[in-house]
Design a protein around this motif. Sequence first.
Motif, PDB file in Angstrom:
ATOM      1  N   ARG A 183       4.429   7.398   2.996  1.00  0.00           N
ATOM      2  CA  ARG A 183       4.821   6.096   3.522  1.00  0.00           C
ATOM      3  C   ARG A 183       4.356   4.980   2.595  1.00  0.00           C
ATOM      4  O   ARG A 183       3.375   5.136   1.866  1.00  0.00           O
ATOM      5  CB  ARG A 183       4.231   5.903   4.928  1.00  0.00           C
ATOM      6  N   ILE A 184       5.053   3.867   2.658  1.00  0.00           N
ATOM      7  CA  ILE A 184       4.722   2.679   1.863  1.00  0.00           C
ATOM      8  C   ILE A 184       4.716   1.485   2.815  1.00  0.00           C
ATOM      9  O   ILE A 184       5.658   1.305   3.595  1.00  0.00           O
ATOM     10  CB  ILE A 184       5.744   2.457   0.732  1.00  0.00           C
ATOM     11  N   ALA A 185       3.660   0.695   2.772  1.00  0.00           N
ATOM     12  CA  ALA A 185       3.547  -0.508   3.606  1.00  0.00           C
ATOM     13  C   ALA A 185       3.732  -1.739   2.735  1.00  0.00           C
ATOM     14  O   ALA A 185       3.053  -1.893   1.713  1.00  0.00           O
ATOM     15  CB  ALA A 185       2.195  -0.552   4.309  1.00  0.00           C
ATOM     16  N   TYR A 215       0.841  -1.186   0.000  1.00  0.00           N
ATOM     17  CA  TYR A 215       0.000   0.000   0.000  1.00  0.00           C
ATOM     18  C   TYR A 215       0.881   1.243   0.000  1.00  0.00           C
ATOM     19  O   TYR A 215       1.997   1.229   0.529  1.00  0.00           O
ATOM     20  CB  TYR A 215      -0.893   0.048   1.243  1.00  0.00           C
ATOM     21  N   ALA A 216       0.359   2.324  -0.570  1.00  0.00           N
ATOM     22  CA  ALA A 216       1.010   3.629  -0.471  1.00  0.00           C
ATOM     23  C   ALA A 216       0.102   4.562   0.307  1.00  0.00           C
ATOM     24  O   ALA A 216      -1.131   4.480   0.211  1.00  0.00           O
ATOM     25  CB  ALA A 216       1.301   4.195  -1.858  1.00  0.00           C
ATOM     26  N   VAL A 217       0.715   5.448   1.089  1.00  0.00           N
ATOM     27  CA  VAL A 217      -0.019   6.421   1.887  1.00  0.00           C
ATOM     28  C   VAL A 217       0.459   7.818   1.483  1.00  0.00           C
ATOM     29  O   VAL A 217       1.652   8.130   1.597  1.00  0.00           O
ATOM     30  CB  VAL A 217       0.203   6.202   3.394  1.00  0.00           C
ATOM     31  N   TYR A 218      -0.475   8.623   1.007  1.00  0.00           N
ATOM     32  CA  TYR A 218      -0.185  10.005   0.632  1.00  0.00           C
ATOM     33  C   TYR A 218      -0.722  10.923   1.723  1.00  0.00           C
ATOM     34  O   TYR A 218      -1.891  10.835   2.103  1.00  0.00           O
ATOM     35  CB  TYR A 218      -0.811  10.338  -0.716  1.00  0.00           C
ATOM     36  N   GLU A 219       0.135  11.795   2.207  1.00  0.00           N
ATOM     37  CA  GLU A 219      -0.225  12.684   3.304  1.00  0.00           C
ATOM     38  C   GLU A 219       0.004  14.122   2.861  1.00  0.00           C
ATOM     39  O   GLU A 219       1.071  14.445   2.321  1.00  0.00           O
ATOM     40  CB  GLU A 219       0.633  12.356   4.532  1.00  0.00           C
TER      41      GLU A 219
END
Length: 668
Positions: free
Chosen positions: A486-488, A476-480
């Motif tokens: 962050r990348i999980a 998963y990628a997280v865009y903030e």
Amino acid sequence: MLSRCLAYWLWVCSLSYAFAAITVYGPTGAERPTGTSSGVGSTAIPIQESWLNAYNAYNNVLLQPPPLPNPLPATEFAITLPSQALNMPGLSIPQRGDFWGFSIEMSVVEQVIGKNASFIQVPFLNLLATVAERAGTVRIRVGGNTQETATLVDSLLDNAMIQKNSPPQTAATNTGQTPTLLYTPELLHLLSEVSSLVNAKWYLGIPMNDTSHLRLQIAEAADAILGDNVLGYQVGNEPDLYASHGHRPPTYNETDYFNEFGVVVKAVQQDQKINNKYKLVAPSLQGQWTPEDLFATGFLDSYASSLNVIAMEHYPDQNCAAEFPDGDFGPIKDPQTVFSEYLTHTSGQKIVSPYLNTAGIAQQLGKEFMMFETNTASCGGFRGVSDSFGAALWAVDYGLQMAYSNFTGALLHVGGQNVSYNPFTPPPTNLSLFNQWTVGPIFYSTLFMSEALGTTNTSRVVDLAANGANEFTPAYAVYEDNALARIALINYMNAQNGVGTINVTISIGGVPVNEPKDTPAEVQVKYLLAPSVSEKEQITWANQTFGGRFQSDGRLSGTEFVQKITCNQGANTCQIPVPAPGAALVFVSRDAQSSGDPTTVTFSTTAVTKAIETLRIASSALATSNGHSGGDFPLSGTSKGSKGGASALRIPLTLVLASFMGALLLIQ
């Protein structure tokens, strides 16, 4: 003075018994085995596997990890990501760091949260603090099946906060059996005190077992005592199971619930003691009814204005045949057989699939959409599965999948000693002086999730369908704040003969072609690790751990280790290894990592002075001492005032004389 002392010691010599017995018996009356004979140092009275197995929460079932997939997925693959959110399709709505919260069965509040507002369980506070410092806050629901028959009273005998009575239904098939509860306002004061120490917010439940005689006192009192720390009031816990649990006639259907819910809404609107009349949580369906069938009754058209949260409840499996062998639940399921079903990306996808339409409806209405109660399996979970590292990986993946699917939160259920899926469990009451709490593997997923989403409430999640959408290596990628943060990376495989570790090459920027390449010179990585997917105790998050069973005071131990990985900016690549099994949280920038790097405020574990000191004795002495012939002697105990302990040990005369002589020397 001397004569009085002599008289005292002569009286001691006349004693036949001493309260010094250490033979201990398990809950079924069988003698509990004593410890090992290593003789290294001293140890508290040990708790052996055979005795622990009497409790689901501490069972000793250790499953075999599934074999590597055949065919084996690629162990080296690449992920290319745009650096800006506007170039990444499929992003979720903005998510909060407190996405994973906890659902605590109302009947176990005293054991888990505290005896009253003056006696709060310190490990519970510490555990909440580890989440709240990462997420900003933590959401907790106190309720479950118990809330439906709970009644608020002014006081109880002996100043008790909760009194449990026999359940109203006794049929063996009633899996919703929980004690009928009486409770006092002290319970709400307890929750208020917790909120004053940790940034905790609460969901409570309005009883719905008798809509002809509604009991709204919990909302009236909570509004006054907890104020804004109340997030909502659940109306109806799994109403689609009311009929099968014997709480409604067999013909009970969606229209019946629609009508009963309307009775509650009208009563809340007319109750002048309830300040906020628009905090209701519903319908909390378990899966027997579809949301669409309920909504077809006009449920949302009629009641949306009163709802704060549209809620569902879901367990991907059930272990009811094992817990209720006299019920009609089919054959008992083998935990070893179902284990592999939790070690795949498709598990979370299957769970959320029936709710994607409802998630869209919730967005249109501007409502939160929550998985209000969930865990690995209903009826207590599966031994060896629900309390394994595999469950922790599953909950990381499941949580991120819900966030990607536009749920706005989810609550992991916490039960008593009879369930194996608990995120955390206090020791049995009779062992609380000797042992600490047990933190389940699944609790670690809440820390991973909190740090993945951060505290800005702007994080948007996307499932990357990595490695050809392989089910064993999701990412998963997280865009903030509209930028990649962050990348999980998750690796469900269990290493065999050195095979299983994956190496993921990440490239940032360059998509679309006009976006500049933006791979940093260095990334920081936190790892969630254990020796195998079946591991129960040796689990670490960034090299820190809560320890094994009966070892935690709620604080992480060990030195945090954040691995720094150098990237190749010339090639615009950064290679991230993920052990098998394990999960990696990659922080693309220092700001992304520092925003989730907490300084946790913890609480002292000496809030209550122990009147009886815990016994420590060399394990080698214990192994050859009391306990091996317990069946030949009267039952002994260690409790204060125990009569059984009286026959366990006569005081040796030489010991008494030595004590007497020592006393004389002191007097002189």
